[in-house]
Design an enzyme around this catalytic site. Structure first.
Site, PDB file in Angstrom:
ATOM      1  N   ILE A  68      16.083 -71.195  -4.759  1.00 62.82           N
ATOM      2  CA  ILE A  68      16.884 -72.272  -5.336  1.00 62.82           C
ATOM      3  C   ILE A  68      18.345 -71.952  -5.073  1.00 62.82           C
ATOM      4  O   ILE A  68      18.912 -71.092  -5.709  1.00 62.82           O
ATOM      5  CB  ILE A  68      16.682 -72.371  -6.854  1.00 62.82           C
ATOM      6  CG1 ILE A  68      15.209 -72.305  -7.204  1.00 62.82           C
ATOM      7  CG2 ILE A  68      17.317 -73.634  -7.380  1.00 62.82           C
ATOM      8  CD1 ILE A  68      14.398 -73.447  -6.710  1.00 62.82           C
ATOM      9  N   PRO A  69      18.937 -72.611  -4.122  1.00 68.90           N
ATOM     10  CA  PRO A  69      20.334 -72.336  -3.742  1.00 68.90           C
ATOM     11  C   PRO A  69      21.315 -72.888  -4.755  1.00 68.90           C
ATOM     12  O   PRO A  69      22.094 -73.781  -4.445  1.00 68.90           O
ATOM     13  CB  PRO A  69      20.472 -73.045  -2.409  1.00 68.90           C
ATOM     14  CG  PRO A  69      19.489 -74.163  -2.484  1.00 68.90           C
ATOM     15  CD  PRO A  69      18.364 -73.693  -3.342  1.00 68.90           C
ATOM     16  N   CYS A  70      21.284 -72.351  -5.949  1.00 71.21           N
ATOM     17  CA  CYS A  70      22.150 -72.897  -7.001  1.00 71.21           C
ATOM     18  C   CYS A  70      23.622 -72.590  -6.711  1.00 71.21           C
ATOM     19  O   CYS A  70      24.500 -73.195  -7.292  1.00 71.21           O
ATOM     20  CB  CYS A  70      21.748 -72.364  -8.358  1.00 71.21           C
ATOM     21  SG  CYS A  70      21.004 -70.761  -8.357  1.00 71.21           S
ATOM     22  N   HIS A  71      23.888 -71.689  -5.802  1.00 67.55           N
ATOM     23  CA  HIS A  71      25.289 -71.365  -5.503  1.00 67.55           C
ATOM     24  C   HIS A  71      25.946 -72.472  -4.693  1.00 67.55           C
ATOM     25  O   HIS A  71      27.142 -72.492  -4.532  1.00 67.55           O
ATOM     26  CB  HIS A  71      25.360 -70.046  -4.744  1.00 67.55           C
ATOM     27  CG  HIS A  71      24.632 -70.040  -3.446  1.00 67.55           C
ATOM     28  ND1 HIS A  71      23.268 -69.867  -3.362  1.00 67.55           N
ATOM     29  CD2 HIS A  71      25.073 -70.222  -2.191  1.00 67.55           C
ATOM     30  CE1 HIS A  71      22.918 -69.924  -2.094  1.00 67.55           C
ATOM     31  NE2 HIS A  71      23.984 -70.152  -1.354  1.00 67.55           N
TER      32      HIS A  71
END
Length: 117
Positions: A68-71
């Site tokens: 999950i590329p929450c950045h």
DNA sequence: ACCATGACGCACA
DNA sequence: ATGTGCGCCATGG
């Protein structure tokens, strides 16, 4: 932690953000049909920083690598916003993906902004 | 059900 | 451009 429906939606949206691009908390809020819940979105992400193990349960059937590329989720004004692992780290990860940042603001924000149409 | 919190956003000054 | 205030919404105590 059991991923509630809300989080599932948020993560689902997050996963769609391509490498090297960014999106906003609000955009995700809209994408999941709750335009006013931008804040809650951030809250959800914060709860499960990278949610590797937790999310894995939910998506294990479809994905082998549930990242999950929450950045890649930033504020509407193009500033970085918060990050569970430290906004510093967030910036670093983004730059690593090719996103240029200047004084805490994304360069060419409009250009690399990913819309969920 | 009420109150406090927080990876937000917008209007205003 | 910069800081403050207030509204919003999903959680957790």
């Amino acid at each position: 932690m059991k991923t509630n429906p809300f989080q599932k939606l948020v993560y689902a949206a997050c996963r769609k953000i391509p490498k090297g691009r960014v999106s906003t908390y609000q955009a995700i809020a809209r994408a999941i049909g709750k335009p006013k819940s931008a804040r809650a979105v951030g809250n959800a992400l914060n709860k499960n920083p990278f949610a590797l193990a937790s999310i894995r349960q939910d998506v294990s059937s479809s994905r082998s690598g549930p990242k999950i590329p929450c950045h890649r989720v930033v504020k509407s004004d193009g500033t970085i916003g918060g990050f569970a692992q430290g906004s510093k780290n967030k910036i670093k990860m983004l730059e690593k993906e090719g996103v240029k940042i200047k004084n805490g603001k994304i360069n060419e924000f409009k250009e690399i902004f990913f819309k969920f149409s």
